[in-house]
Design an enzyme around this catalytic site. Structure first.
Site, PDB file in Angstrom:
ATOM      1  N   ASP A  63      48.160  42.217  47.097  1.00  0.00           N
ATOM      2  CA  ASP A  63      48.914  40.967  46.967  1.00  0.00           C
ATOM      3  C   ASP A  63      48.058  39.744  47.313  1.00  0.00           C
ATOM      4  O   ASP A  63      48.220  38.681  46.723  1.00  0.00           O
ATOM      5  CB  ASP A  63      50.143  41.030  47.891  1.00  0.00           C
ATOM      6  CG  ASP A  63      51.072  39.838  47.725  1.00  0.00           C
ATOM      7  OD1 ASP A  63      51.358  39.478  46.567  1.00  0.00           O
ATOM      8  OD2 ASP A  63      51.513  39.270  48.739  1.00  0.00           O
ATOM      9  N   HIS A  79      43.572  36.076  45.954  1.00  0.00           N
ATOM     10  CA  HIS A  79      43.350  34.818  46.680  1.00  0.00           C
ATOM     11  C   HIS A  79      42.099  34.843  47.573  1.00  0.00           C
ATOM     12  O   HIS A  79      41.274  33.942  47.518  1.00  0.00           O
ATOM     13  CB  HIS A  79      44.557  34.469  47.550  1.00  0.00           C
ATOM     14  CG  HIS A  79      45.853  34.410  46.797  1.00  0.00           C
ATOM     15  ND1 HIS A  79      45.954  33.933  45.519  1.00  0.00           N
ATOM     16  CD2 HIS A  79      47.115  34.763  47.157  1.00  0.00           C
ATOM     17  CE1 HIS A  79      47.217  33.990  45.116  1.00  0.00           C
ATOM     18  NE2 HIS A  79      47.941  34.494  46.092  1.00  0.00           N
TER      19      HIS A  79
HETATM   20  C1  BG6 Z   1      51.449  34.899  46.688  1.00  0.00           C
HETATM   21  C2  BG6 Z   1      51.802  36.208  47.332  1.00  0.00           C
HETATM   22  O1  BG6 Z   1      50.507  35.086  45.666  1.00  0.00           O
HETATM   23  O2  BG6 Z   1      50.918  34.018  47.669  1.00  0.00           O
HETATM   24  C3  BG6 Z   1      52.788  35.997  48.460  1.00  0.00           C
HETATM   25  O3  BG6 Z   1      52.357  37.074  46.363  1.00  0.00           O
HETATM   26  C4  BG6 Z   1      52.273  34.979  49.438  1.00  0.00           C
HETATM   27  O4  BG6 Z   1      53.070  37.220  49.123  1.00  0.00           O
HETATM   28  C5  BG6 Z   1      51.816  33.712  48.722  1.00  0.00           C
HETATM   29  O5  BG6 Z   1      53.310  34.682  50.360  1.00  0.00           O
HETATM   30  C6  BG6 Z   1      51.102  32.776  49.677  1.00  0.00           C
HETATM   31  O6  BG6 Z   1      50.877  31.544  49.061  1.00  0.00           O
HETATM   32  P1  BG6 Z   1      50.744  30.208  49.913  1.00  0.00           P
HETATM   33  O7  BG6 Z   1      50.424  29.171  48.899  1.00  0.00           O
HETATM   34  O8  BG6 Z   1      52.066  30.006  50.600  1.00  0.00           O
HETATM   35  O9  BG6 Z   1      49.644  30.440  50.883  1.00  0.00           O
END
Ligand code: BG6
Length: 493
Positions: free
Chosen positions: A237, A242
């Site tokens: 995930d 990321h």
């Molecule tokens: C998403 C995930 O891609 O990114 C989530 O699937 C996560 O689980 C989210 O909570 C986090 O994004 P941000 O922008 O809130 O850091």
């Protein structure tokens, strides 16, 4: 105080959102469109078709959309809201039964606009069928683009399958694979920090850097996404996309020009140089964890198993890994990546720890702290450079660490656009720089699979950590891995 850049009006476009009445559309896509409209970057001549799998009345949908916009947009302007609602239609397509309602065909055929964006805000399993459906109906033109939301599959094979299916109908330069981290202002600032400042480049290498640490900690649990999340876990995930994308921007070579493929070529080289895991390193260099019951100042928190109401799940909600980029620039520099849900605080940060000075000429005091560059992405945007300074006064050299801080909120007074605003506008412009190319996705899955494979064969199980804590990282990571302590408190914008 500075204001952010002037926006240019974009070419008018047609946007078709599959999953148009879903969570992502209401929370992110429509608010992003509202803000761009409000800031005059898009005109009301652009059109938006929200596609649902179920038949929905136009008025019923607009009421639902309006109430969501009122939740997800602060200080909404009534005129802009009205304008946005006037741009939206709702249609029904069910690719399973090949059914669609009359709105869809009329809408898609009756247009003068050239740029057509198909945004697939649906599970990846639907991407292939949707692409095939659009092709069969003759809705795809040369100027069409398709936006794919993550996750693209659960492993290399399934992600390749999805990509193959979409590639039957769209060329790679029409495909926009979203990783919303790449649209965050502070993430884009990594490029500027590295490539518009000369001081960092000469020390940006194994000769000067001790380690790199990237943390994305979330205080939230899995919320209503439990069933979805349970099939993925923290590694798939968050890390596969990321965190690896952040690492690419930190570690890549400078591209010769700011061109989508030049940038992505460099990122790909980083991904391909990541050292895979084996039966030994999987134990010493990775941790997986799952949260148990815990508490915060506000009360008690349920465990992951209670959150998802499935009591035998082995899905990890925390992951920490130590890795290396086996290339000339980064040879031997440990890279630590960690991410978890239900941690003590939401914060994302990149820490670059520099090596100790080669020789200490100050005999009175031994401990010279190493320089540290901290790039805070969330919740506040800040860059901090820790250095040693002399404490004023006579009588020898006394010194202490001191941080040079750049807090964005102190210098830029505008609202920071959300990642989706930037990314959507880039799709319309046809700029793929901030989207993942297929070979990047493949390379990141190849590396992630070396973890998944070895977790399974070596029977690596979850270490439990209390919800609301900092996870199991500190105590278990071996070979000298040390996390920079999380911040005691953080200022928000
Ligand atoms: C998403 C995930 O891609 O990114 C989530 O699937 C996560 O689980 C989210 O909570 C986090 O994004 P941000 O922008 O809130 O850091």
């Amino acid at each position: 105080m500075m204001t952010t850049e002037q926006k240019q009006l974009l070419e008018d476009f047609d946007l078709v959102i599959f999953g148009g009445d879903g969570d992502l559309s209401f929370r992110k896509i429509f608010p992003a469109l509202y803000h761009r409209l409000n800031e005059h970057q898009i005109s009301e001549r652009s059109r938006i078709l929200a596609v649902s799998r179920k038949e929905k009345g136009h008025d019923e949908f607009l009421v639902q959309l309006e109430s969501n916009l009122r939740i997800f947009v602060k200080n909404i302007d009534e005129t802009v809201l009205k304008k946005l609602l006037s741009m939206v239609s709702i249609g029904m397509i069910d690719t399973g039964t090949n059914e669609q309602n009359e709105v869809v065909d009329g809408w898609l055929r009756n247009t003068q606009l050239e740029v057509r964006v198909f945004y697939l805000a649906t599970p990846a399993a639907a991407f292939g069928p949707i692409a095939s459906y659009l092709n069969q109906k003759g809705y795809i033109s040369k100027q069409s683009r398709v936006v794919l939301e993550k996750p693209l599959g659960t492993d290399l094979e399934s992600s390749e399958r999805v990509n193959d299916l979409v590639a039957e109908y769209f060329k790679e330069d029409q495909i926009y694979r979203i990783d919303h981290y790449l649209g965050k202002e502070t993430v884009q600032n990594l490029m500027v920090l590295r490539f518009a400042n000369n001081i960092f480049e000469s020390s940006w290498n194994a000769g000067n850097i001790e380690d790199i640490q990237i943390t994305v900690a979330e205080s939230i649990g899995v919320g209503t996404r439990g069933a979805f999340y349970d099939q993925y876990g923290a590694l798939r995930d968050m890390v596969q996309n990321h965190l690896l994308q952040l690492l690419c921007l930190i570690a890549m070579e400078p591209p010769a020009i700011l061109d989508a493929d030049e940038v992505r070529d460099e990122k790909l080289k980083v991904l391909k140089s990541l050292r895979p895991y084996d039966a030994t390193t999987i134990r010493s260099h990775t941790i997986r964890g799952q949260y148990t019951r815990g508490k915060t100042g506000e009360g008690s928190l349920p465990s992951y198993l209670e959150d998802i109401e499935k009591y035998d799940s082995e899905t990890e909600t925390f992951v920490a890994v130590k890795t290396y980029i086996d290339n000339w620039r980064w040879g031997g520099v440990p890279i630590y990546l960690r991410s978890g849900k239900r941690m003590a605080q939401k914060y994302s940060e990149i820490v670059i720890n520099f090596k100790d000075v080669p020789h200490n000429i100050f005999p009175e005091k031994k401990d010279i702290d190493n320089n540290r560059l901290t790039i805070r992405l969330q919740p506040e945007e800040r860059i901090e450079l820790k250095q040693m300074v002399k404490i004023p006064g006579p009588g020898g050299y006394r010194y202490k660490p001191f941080a040079l801080e750049l807090d964005y909120a102190d210098h830029f007074d505008d609202r920071f656009p959300e990642a989706y605003e930037r990314l959507l506008m880039d799709v319309v412009r046809g700029n793929q720089t901030l989207f993942m190319r297929r070979d990047e996705v493949r390379a990141s899955w190849e590396w992630v699979e070396s973890i998944l494979r070895n977790w399974e064969s070596e029977e690596i199980t979850n270490v439990l950590y209390e919800a609301g804590s900092w996870g199991p990282g500190d105590s278990i990571m071996t070979e000298g891995a040390h996390w920079v302590s999380p911040p005691k408190q953080s200022r928000t914008r």
